[in-house]
Design an enzyme around this catalytic site. Structure first.
Site, PDB file in Angstrom:
ATOM      1  N   CYS A 160      -0.434   4.261   2.407  1.00 43.21           N
ATOM      2  CA  CYS A 160      -0.399   4.163   3.870  1.00 43.21           C
ATOM      3  C   CYS A 160      -0.137   2.714   4.241  1.00 43.21           C
ATOM      4  O   CYS A 160       0.929   2.197   3.994  1.00 43.21           O
ATOM      5  CB  CYS A 160      -1.673   4.689   4.494  1.00 43.21           C
ATOM      6  SG  CYS A 160      -3.170   4.083   3.733  1.00 43.21           S
ATOM      7  N   SER A 161      -1.090   2.066   4.821  1.00 41.49           N
ATOM      8  CA  SER A 161      -0.860   0.669   5.185  1.00 41.49           C
ATOM      9  C   SER A 161      -2.156  -0.130   5.095  1.00 41.49           C
ATOM     10  O   SER A 161      -2.469  -0.896   5.982  1.00 41.49           O
ATOM     11  CB  SER A 161      -0.248   0.567   6.576  1.00 41.49           C
ATOM     12  OG  SER A 161      -1.044   1.260   7.506  1.00 41.49           O
ATOM     13  N   CYS A 179       0.889  -1.152   0.000  1.00 44.04           N
ATOM     14  CA  CYS A 179       0.000   0.000   0.000  1.00 44.04           C
ATOM     15  C   CYS A 179       0.928   1.201   0.000  1.00 44.04           C
ATOM     16  O   CYS A 179       1.553   1.527   1.005  1.00 44.04           O
ATOM     17  CB  CYS A 179      -0.904   0.043   1.228  1.00 44.04           C
ATOM     18  SG  CYS A 179      -1.915   1.543   1.261  1.00 44.04           S
TER      19      CYS A 179
END
Lengths: 210, 131
Positions: free
Chosen positions: A113-114, A110
């Protein structure tokens, strides 16, 4: 509101369900008041990082290896197939399962972000959230995998999937050679979290310890 | 100081303490969680107890009360809502120890929901400063 053709960076975050919000509320209040040390909390949660979820994903993968019809359903309608095994679907995000073959290897990142399919994979590992992984997975995926000990042959195509607010990816690893007589349960124990992110392959000796 | 200064054994509750909890979802390696918030709620109770805000025995009793109440309401005892009860017990415990109160927790919950609604994807969700 999420729509299919929305620009990911214009999307807002999904509001977590009630218990998650209450936990967050409690944690932020107690941290703010100096009652609990956030670092000690994080360290404790990290210690259990592999205890959350990856087993769900491993069971999904193992089922596809022993049940061809299930594999088809999982690739066609992942959310429903995952729910078949009793696991919750994600919070409104669309799940996509990408299949590794002898000629194609998939890697999930990603870059923003995560984003992470935690109902099947649990908490994202620290490296997944790190800036170097997020940028290098796209620029130099083979180099990243090499650091995880995975050397791919030149003729294997690498596909990198960038998660968004709406789409979360799960890599379906190949069944390792030499496991033809193994039970579904034994197979599930082999499937590591990292193999479902795509940074490693599953081998008959890999063990399920993340 | 960083979290890595703390050794694993200092951080993780010992098996005996875990075993004293009624019907904790666990495997040979310790507790298991279905969702991240459950691990968060688990860690909060462990840390609060470790910091001396309540004893582990008190905690086990509070949790047992909550589970018993759920059973009396006729909820299935299959562990699926274990951490919801854990969280409810934790909210009651912090209230009884004057560490927080229901009104404060509720307001903070709404503030977080609001922060999620107003934060773009890719940005960390942060509480907005209030006057």
């Amino acid at each position: 509101m999420h729509t299919q053709d929305h620009e990911p960076d214009h999307d807002h975050q999904v509001v977590p369900p009630d218990p998650a919000l209450r936990t967050k509320a409690l944690e932020s209040l107690l941290v703010e008041k100096g009652i609990v040390d956030p670092k000690a909390l994080d360290a404790l949660v990290d210690a259990y990082e592999n205890k959350i979820g990856p087993r769900n994903g491993a069971r999904v993968v193992a089922r596809t290896w022993v049940d061809a019809a299930y594999r088809k359903r999982l690739l066609a309608v992942p959310g429903a197939a995952i729910a078949e095994l009793g696991y919750e679907e994600t919070q409104g995000e669309h799940m996509v399962v990408v299949e590794n073959t002898a000629k194609v290897h998939n890697l999930v990142v990603c870059t923003l972000c995560s984003c992470y399919p935690w109902p099947v994979l649990g908490l994202p590992p620290v490296w997944y959230k790190s800036a170097p992984y997020r940028s290098r997975a796209v620029i130099d995926p083979r180099g990243v995998m090499r650091e995880f000990g995975l050397e791919l042959a030149e003729d294997v195509e690498v596909r990198v999937w960038d998660s968004t607010a709406e789409i979360r990816y799960l890599v379906l690893p190949e069944r390792p050679a030499g496991t033809e007589t193994w039970t579904e349960e034994e197979l599930a124990a082999l499937v590591s979290r990292d193999s479902m992110i795509g940074v490693v392959k599953v081998s008959a000796t890999s063990g399920g310890k993340a | 100081m960083s979290a890595s200064d703390l050794t694993k054994s200092e951080l993780q509750p010992d098996p005996e303490r875990l075993a004293s909890l009624p019907s904790l979802p666990r495997d040979q390696g310790g507790p298991v969680f279905a969702e991240p918030w459950q691990a968060q709620a688990f860690a909060l109770a462990v840390r609060l107890s470790a910091e001396g805000h309540f004893t582990w025995k008190e905690w086990a009793a509070a949790l047992a009360d909550e589970l018993k109440a759920a059973a009396q309401r006729g909820e299935p005892d299959d562990g699926s809502r274990y951490y919801e009860h854990w969280l409810a017990a934790l909210e009651r415990m912090v209230t009884s120890k004057n560490l927080s109160n229901p009104a404060e927790m509720d307001a903070r919950k709404e503030a977080w929901a609001d922060a999620y609604r107003h934060t773009e994807h890719g940005k960390p969700v942060e509480l907005r400063k209030t006057k």
